[in-house]
Design a protein around this motif. Sequence first.
Motif, PDB file in Angstrom:
ATOM      1  N   MET A   1     -60.200 -36.476 106.880  1.00  0.00           N
ATOM      2  CA  MET A   1     -59.288 -35.705 106.043  1.00  0.00           C
ATOM      3  C   MET A   1     -59.681 -34.222 106.001  1.00  0.00           C
ATOM      4  O   MET A   1     -58.819 -33.357 106.093  1.00  0.00           O
ATOM      5  N   ILE A   2     -60.975 -33.952 105.874  1.00  0.00           N
ATOM      6  CA  ILE A   2     -61.422 -32.559 105.775  1.00  0.00           C
ATOM      7  C   ILE A   2     -61.054 -31.774 107.034  1.00  0.00           C
ATOM      8  O   ILE A   2     -60.529 -30.661 106.945  1.00  0.00           O
ATOM      9  N   GLU A   3     -61.307 -32.340 108.203  1.00  0.00           N
ATOM     10  CA  GLU A   3     -60.970 -31.628 109.449  1.00  0.00           C
ATOM     11  C   GLU A   3     -59.466 -31.449 109.589  1.00  0.00           C
ATOM     12  O   GLU A   3     -59.004 -30.412 110.065  1.00  0.00           O
ATOM     13  N   ASN A   4     -58.693 -32.437 109.172  1.00  0.00           N
ATOM     14  CA  ASN A   4     -57.235 -32.302 109.207  1.00  0.00           C
ATOM     15  C   ASN A   4     -56.770 -31.188 108.281  1.00  0.00           C
ATOM     16  O   ASN A   4     -55.869 -30.415 108.631  1.00  0.00           O
ATOM     17  N   ASN A   5     -57.358 -31.099 107.092  1.00  0.00           N
ATOM     18  CA  ASN A   5     -56.982 -30.048 106.149  1.00  0.00           C
ATOM     19  C   ASN A   5     -57.337 -28.667 106.696  1.00  0.00           C
ATOM     20  O   ASN A   5     -56.545 -27.723 106.570  1.00  0.00           O
ATOM     21  N   LYS A   6     -58.486 -28.552 107.329  1.00  0.00           N
ATOM     22  CA  LYS A   6     -58.853 -27.270 107.946  1.00  0.00           C
ATOM     23  C   LYS A   6     -57.877 -26.913 109.058  1.00  0.00           C
ATOM     24  O   LYS A   6     -57.490 -25.750 109.198  1.00  0.00           O
ATOM     25  N   ALA A   7     -57.439 -27.898 109.817  1.00  0.00           N
ATOM     26  CA  ALA A   7     -56.470 -27.656 110.893  1.00  0.00           C
ATOM     27  C   ALA A   7     -55.128 -27.183 110.321  1.00  0.00           C
ATOM     28  O   ALA A   7     -54.474 -26.317 110.912  1.00  0.00           O
ATOM     29  N   VAL A   8     -54.714 -27.733 109.174  1.00  0.00           N
ATOM     30  CA  VAL A   8     -53.469 -27.293 108.523  1.00  0.00           C
ATOM     31  C   VAL A   8     -53.577 -25.820 108.163  1.00  0.00           C
ATOM     32  O   VAL A   8     -52.657 -25.029 108.414  1.00  0.00           O
ATOM     33  N   VAL A   9     -54.710 -25.413 107.601  1.00  0.00           N
ATOM     34  CA  VAL A   9     -54.896 -24.016 107.202  1.00  0.00           C
ATOM     35  C   VAL A   9     -54.949 -23.112 108.428  1.00  0.00           C
ATOM     36  O   VAL A   9     -54.359 -22.033 108.434  1.00  0.00           O
ATOM     37  N   ARG A  10     -55.626 -23.537 109.482  1.00  0.00           N
ATOM     38  CA  ARG A  10     -55.645 -22.742 110.719  1.00  0.00           C
ATOM     39  C   ARG A  10     -54.232 -22.579 111.274  1.00  0.00           C
ATOM     40  O   ARG A  10     -53.841 -21.483 111.674  1.00  0.00           O
ATOM     41  N   ARG A  11     -53.474 -23.668 111.277  1.00  0.00           N
ATOM     42  CA  ARG A  11     -52.091 -23.598 111.769  1.00  0.00           C
ATOM     43  C   ARG A  11     -51.268 -22.633 110.928  1.00  0.00           C
ATOM     44  O   ARG A  11     -50.510 -21.815 111.462  1.00  0.00           O
ATOM     45  N   PHE A  12     -51.402 -22.705 109.606  1.00  0.00           N
ATOM     46  CA  PHE A  12     -50.668 -21.803 108.723  1.00  0.00           C
ATOM     47  C   PHE A  12     -51.018 -20.348 109.053  1.00  0.00           C
ATOM     48  O   PHE A  12     -50.133 -19.498 109.172  1.00  0.00           O
ATOM     49  N   ASN A  13     -52.292 -20.064 109.207  1.00  0.00           N
ATOM     50  CA  ASN A  13     -52.720 -18.698 109.500  1.00  0.00           C
ATOM     51  C   ASN A  13     -52.208 -18.215 110.845  1.00  0.00           C
ATOM     52  O   ASN A  13     -51.748 -17.088 110.967  1.00  0.00           O
ATOM     53  N   GLN A  14     -52.262 -19.056 111.858  1.00  0.00           N
ATOM     54  CA  GLN A  14     -51.828 -18.659 113.192  1.00  0.00           C
ATOM     55  C   GLN A  14     -50.310 -18.564 113.297  1.00  0.00           C
ATOM     56  O   GLN A  14     -49.780 -17.567 113.775  1.00  0.00           O
ATOM     57  N   GLU A  15     -49.613 -19.607 112.855  1.00  0.00           N
ATOM     58  CA  GLU A  15     -48.175 -19.683 113.085  1.00  0.00           C
ATOM     59  C   GLU A  15     -47.356 -18.961 112.018  1.00  0.00           C
ATOM     60  O   GLU A  15     -46.361 -18.315 112.345  1.00  0.00           O
ATOM     61  N   VAL A  16     -47.755 -19.065 110.762  1.00  0.00           N
ATOM     62  CA  VAL A  16     -46.972 -18.457 109.682  1.00  0.00           C
ATOM     63  C   VAL A  16     -47.349 -16.993 109.499  1.00  0.00           C
ATOM     64  O   VAL A  16     -46.505 -16.107 109.598  1.00  0.00           O
ATOM     65  N   ILE A  17     -48.631 -16.734 109.232  1.00  0.00           N
ATOM     66  CA  ILE A  17     -49.043 -15.342 109.002  1.00  0.00           C
ATOM     67  C   ILE A  17     -49.031 -14.565 110.318  1.00  0.00           C
ATOM     68  O   ILE A  17     -48.446 -13.497 110.409  1.00  0.00           O
ATOM     69  N   GLY A  18     -49.659 -15.111 111.347  1.00  0.00           N
ATOM     70  CA  GLY A  18     -49.790 -14.399 112.611  1.00  0.00           C
ATOM     71  C   GLY A  18     -48.500 -14.236 113.391  1.00  0.00           C
ATOM     72  O   GLY A  18     -48.268 -13.207 114.009  1.00  0.00           O
ATOM     73  N   GLN A  19     -47.630 -15.261 113.355  1.00  0.00           N
ATOM     74  CA  GLN A  19     -46.420 -15.231 114.179  1.00  0.00           C
ATOM     75  C   GLN A  19     -45.127 -15.124 113.379  1.00  0.00           C
ATOM     76  O   GLN A  19     -44.063 -14.919 113.963  1.00  0.00           O
ATOM     77  N   GLY A  20     -45.191 -15.315 112.072  1.00  0.00           N
ATOM     78  CA  GLY A  20     -43.978 -15.239 111.254  1.00  0.00           C
ATOM     79  C   GLY A  20     -43.054 -16.432 111.434  1.00  0.00           C
ATOM     80  O   GLY A  20     -41.849 -16.333 111.193  1.00  0.00           O
ATOM     81  N   ASN A  21     -43.588 -17.577 111.817  1.00  0.00           N
ATOM     82  CA  ASN A  21     -42.791 -18.752 112.127  1.00  0.00           C
ATOM     83  C   ASN A  21     -42.319 -19.454 110.843  1.00  0.00           C
ATOM     84  O   ASN A  21     -43.100 -20.114 110.161  1.00  0.00           O
ATOM     85  N   VAL A  22     -41.040 -19.321 110.528  1.00  0.00           N
ATOM     86  CA  VAL A  22     -40.477 -19.892 109.301  1.00  0.00           C
ATOM     87  C   VAL A  22     -40.407 -21.415 109.388  1.00  0.00           C
ATOM     88  O   VAL A  22     -40.601 -22.103 108.373  1.00  0.00           O
ATOM     89  N   ASP A  23     -40.163 -21.975 110.565  1.00  0.00           N
ATOM     90  CA  ASP A  23     -40.145 -23.437 110.705  1.00  0.00           C
ATOM     91  C   ASP A  23     -41.514 -24.018 110.377  1.00  0.00           C
ATOM     92  O   ASP A  23     -41.615 -25.046 109.692  1.00  0.00           O
ATOM     93  N   SER A  24     -42.575 -23.390 110.853  1.00  0.00           N
ATOM     94  CA  SER A  24     -43.928 -23.847 110.526  1.00  0.00           C
ATOM     95  C   SER A  24     -44.191 -23.701 109.035  1.00  0.00           C
ATOM     96  O   SER A  24     -44.799 -24.578 108.413  1.00  0.00           O
ATOM     97  N   PHE A  25     -43.742 -22.587 108.447  1.00  0.00           N
ATOM     98  CA  PHE A  25     -43.894 -22.392 107.007  1.00  0.00           C
ATOM     99  C   PHE A  25     -43.255 -23.559 106.256  1.00  0.00           C
ATOM    100  O   PHE A  25     -43.874 -24.161 105.371  1.00  0.00           O
TER     101      PHE A  25
END
Length: 136
Positions: A1-25
């Motif tokens: 669970m911990i590694e999955n949660n870290k992966a969710v946060v990494r994805r949010f940072n890369q795709e939402v903040i970094g790329q502006g991806n609204v679908d990922s948001f």
Amino acid sequence: MIENNKAVVRRFNQEVIGQGNVDSFNALMDENFINRSAPAGMDNGPQGMIWFFNEALRPAIPDLKVIIHDQVAEGDMVTTRKTISGKQTGQLLGVPATGQTISIEVIDMVRIKDGRYVEHWGITTLPELLATLAKA
């Protein structure tokens, strides 16, 4: 669970903040999300969060990059230390474009439930950066 949660946060940072991806948001944000660090008067729900990234940051810093330096997780909480940077070519929260490369240092904690953001707390150097840019 911990590694999955870290992966969710990494994805949010890369795709939402970094790329502006609204679908990922939309995929990563719980409808009952609460931003515990939202400034007074700002929407502390999902709409306030996406507004900040896609309406305040991205137009001001179109080449925005997110670098994750560290992540620590325990249970349903993930803490991340990161830098958001890029060239400020547009107005940033009322501060006119400077053409300077700027960096915002961030430490945030996110509570994850079922692979989605449900709560956020953050500390950032954005207020200090804005004050410095306003004097330039």
